[in-house]
Enzyme design. Structure first.
Site, PDB file in Angstrom:
ATOM      1  N   SER A   1      -0.048 -11.570   5.643  1.00  0.00           N
ATOM      2  CA  SER A   1      -1.250 -11.941   4.905  1.00  0.00           C
ATOM      3  C   SER A   1      -0.879 -12.431   3.510  1.00  0.00           C
ATOM      4  O   SER A   1       0.243 -12.253   3.054  1.00  0.00           O
ATOM      5  CB  SER A   1      -2.166 -10.726   4.793  1.00  0.00           C
ATOM      6  OG  SER A   1      -1.637  -9.816   3.846  1.00  0.00           O
ATOM      7  N   LYS A   2      -1.852 -13.040   2.880  1.00  0.00           N
ATOM      8  CA  LYS A   2      -1.664 -13.523   1.521  1.00  0.00           C
ATOM      9  C   LYS A   2      -1.175 -12.398   0.621  1.00  0.00           C
ATOM     10  O   LYS A   2      -0.306 -12.589  -0.224  1.00  0.00           O
ATOM     11  CB  LYS A   2      -2.992 -14.074   1.007  1.00  0.00           C
ATOM     12  CG  LYS A   2      -2.945 -14.648  -0.383  1.00  0.00           C
ATOM     13  CD  LYS A   2      -4.301 -15.120  -0.820  1.00  0.00           C
ATOM     14  CE  LYS A   2      -4.959 -14.240  -1.860  1.00  0.00           C
ATOM     15  NZ  LYS A   2      -4.159 -13.865  -3.020  1.00  0.00           N
ATOM     16  N   ARG A   3      -1.719 -11.233   0.838  1.00  0.00           N
ATOM     17  CA  ARG A   3      -1.343 -10.052   0.056  1.00  0.00           C
ATOM     18  C   ARG A   3       0.165  -9.778   0.102  1.00  0.00           C
ATOM     19  O   ARG A   3       0.763  -9.390  -0.889  1.00  0.00           O
ATOM     20  CB  ARG A   3      -2.081  -8.814   0.576  1.00  0.00           C
ATOM     21  CG  ARG A   3      -3.481  -8.686   0.068  1.00  0.00           C
ATOM     22  CD  ARG A   3      -3.606  -7.472  -0.853  1.00  0.00           C
ATOM     23  NE  ARG A   3      -4.743  -7.598  -1.766  1.00  0.00           N
ATOM     24  CZ  ARG A   3      -4.684  -8.232  -2.929  1.00  0.00           C
ATOM     25  NH1 ARG A   3      -3.571  -8.811  -3.336  1.00  0.00           N
ATOM     26  NH2 ARG A   3      -5.743  -8.306  -3.715  1.00  0.00           N
TER      27      ARG A   3
END
Length: 509
Positions: free
Chosen positions: A265-267
């Site tokens: 994910s972007k995270r």
RNA sequence: GGCGCGUUGGUCAAUCGGCUAAGACGCCUCCCUUUCACGGAGGAAUGACGGGUUCGACUCCCGUACGUGCUACCA
């Protein structure tokens, strides 16, 4: 089938374009081109709540940067226009209605609160996620449970309602996935998915089937996360009477986070310090920018190449492929089943390979903006030479600034400590006299420079090990860079002498 | 919880019943280079587990474990 292949990528314009999305695009593109077919871009903007203004344009920008342009799209048009589902809205109702009429779907009048209540009331240890399905639908307010008269009344009063698919009981639905083979589902365990929302928009489930049919899609690629909803789609194809022309499905493996497990994910990118989106994405709501592969200094060819190998290989061991080669060699049956952890180090290796082997001329326009941002400008011929000299030590485009700065400007700082460690008076004397000798040097070439350096050095009873590194640090600032005499040749006599003198001054006696 | 999918070195991975289990990234050593890098030569490091089937299983089958995805009027 070779001339009739039609594939589509159908993103929802809700934000930045993720690595996995680009890979899906890439596999679509490769498959289509391999078979001489068409690659369609369809915008799935059926969720008005999640709509993000600039996201669609952003997708085009990413496709363009990657060089994976579609044959048909909202922008480009094509024979199946429109390609934006929001603009196709009126289309879907009739199909939903058709399903209701045939008894495959039904109206549901439950409010959000009622749905929440049902899920809350039924929730327990053994059933943490109660579904709207064959077990519960008769307790809900829908055209199956309500008196027909009441249903007509509700409809006449324009009571907000959705249309849900009526999943059959105890039926096994199967299909052959191009990557995974036979897959079976028990329909009793699938819920009555909403097909048409209260606002009249279709959900993904209806839209994907209707549009894939209308747009004559022959092969459908999507992420593995869609597998559980496949039975809904399969049944829809059947109920709508299009079963014979259903596309062949391929559910692509997930791209996983580098550490631990789970979908990337972007995270994870923020946390681990690498990009996840193809290009910079500025969230219009938060004004927050997420760095993309483009902006961090990747070449699109390297990015695409890297992505192609994340879940696919041609079995030969070759890793560097041009897009044309990928088109030629790509085959869906060599796509893996298992997810692949994203490895940023390997991604950078790909970029390094591409930079090393790229023509200097190709690099020039890409590198120039970075130089300019650092206050460096020079004529192209000079910059080209610099690029050729340093590209093998650059992994990302911005590295050129760090690696090449000293070709344009006097280093801001020099690693004095490394010289000082073994500094002696006779070294100082050597440099002083060499600078003098340089004044009368006939030709300012690296060969001449090296010769005069060696001669002077010997005259002072010194060895290369004594003075070569100090010279480098004086000119470059640190222990890196191409051959030191080549550098001296490039920066010229005046600058060479100045840097040596300046360093001598800093070193004191 | 249920259902689906998956599982070869730290990571990406080859192998479609014959394995002394390729190759790449990363890591380590050495060579080249009196810098860094490139390049070259080496090295450490792998079949989740348990049962079958078979002359022979990493490869086929079954179970277990583990991981992961889904389980929204989101895609």
């Amino acid at each position: 089938m070779s001339n009739r292949v039609r594939v589509r990528f159908a993103p929802s314009p809700t934000g930045g374009l993720h690595l996995g999305g680009v890979r899906t695009i890439l596999y679509n593109y490769l498959f289509a081109h391999h078979h001489g077919g068409q690659f369609v871009l369809r915008i799935e903007d059926t969720d008005q709540n999640r709509y993000v203004a600039d996201a669609e344009q952003y997708i085009y920008d990413c496709l363009e940067w990657c060089g994976l342009l579609p044959d048909e799209s909202p922008l480009k048009g094509g024979p199946y226009t429109p390609y934006r589902q929001s603009e196709r809205k009126p289309l879907y109702y009739q199909y939903a209605q058709q399903l209701v009429d045939a008894g495959y779907a039904y109206y549901a009048f439950d409010t959000v609160e009622e749905l929440e209540k049902m899920r809350h009331d039924l929730k327990n240890e053994h059933n943490p996620n109660p579904q709207y399905d064959h077990k519960t639908r008769m307790q809900m307010r829908n055209s199956l449970s309500l008196d027909p008269k009441e249903v007509v009344e509700l409809l006449n009063k324009q009571t907000p309602h959705v249309i849900r698919i009526k999943m059959p009981h105890n039926k096994t639905v199967s299909f052959t996935d191009m990557i995974r083979g036979e897959i079976h589902f028990d329909t009793s365990l699938v819920d009555d998915k909403v097909l048409l929302k209260a606002d009249g928009m279709p959900t993904y489930h209806l839209a994907v089937v209707v549009d894939d049919h209308l747009m004559q899609i022959t092969h459908a690629f999507r992420g593995e996360e869609w597998l559980p909803s496949a039975p809904v789609h399969l049944l829809l194809w059947e109920y709508l009477g299009w079963k014979e022309s259903m596309p062949q499905w391929a559910h692509l493996p997930l791209i996983l986070k580098p550490d631990g497990n789970g979908k990337l994910s972007k995270r994870d990118g923020d946390r681990l310090g690498f990009p996840v989106f193809a290009m910079d994405w500025k969230d219009p709501k938060t004004n927050e920018t997420t760095t993309g592969f483009k902006e961090i200094g990747f070449l699109p060819q390297a990015f695409v190449n890297m992505l192609a190998l994340l879940g696919w290989n041609d079995g030969s061991g070759q890793e560097i492929f041009s897009l044309d080669e990928l088109v030629q060699r790509f085959s869906i049956d060599r796509v893996h089943k298992g997810g692949a952890k994203f490895d940023y180090e390997k991604a950078k290796w790909f970029n390094h390979q591409y930079i090393q082997h790229a023509a200097d001329e190709l690099l020039l326009p890409l590198v120039k903006p970075y130089f300019e941002k650092a206050g460096i400008s020079a004529d192209d011929a000079y910059m080209l030479q610099v690029i050729g000299l340093i590209k093998e030590r650059c992994t990302l485009l911005p590295d050129f600034v760090q690696q090449g700065y000293f070709f344009f400007h006097t280093p801001k700082e020099i690693d004095l400590a490394s010289i000082q460690a073994k500094w002696e008076d006779r070294k100082k004397q050597f440099f002083e006299s060499w600078v003098e000798i340089l004044q009368s040097l006939e030709q300012w070439t690296h060969d001449e420079l090296e010769q005069s350096f060696n001669k002077t050095m010997e005259a002072h009873g010194l060895k290369k090990g004594d003075v070569l590194l100090p010279l480098r640090i004086m000119l470059v600032g640190g222990k890196y860079g191409p051959g030191v005499f080549v550098i001296a040749e490039m920066i010229g006599k005046a600058e060479t002498c100045n840097r040596v003198k300046a360093a001598l001054a800093q070193l004191g006696n």
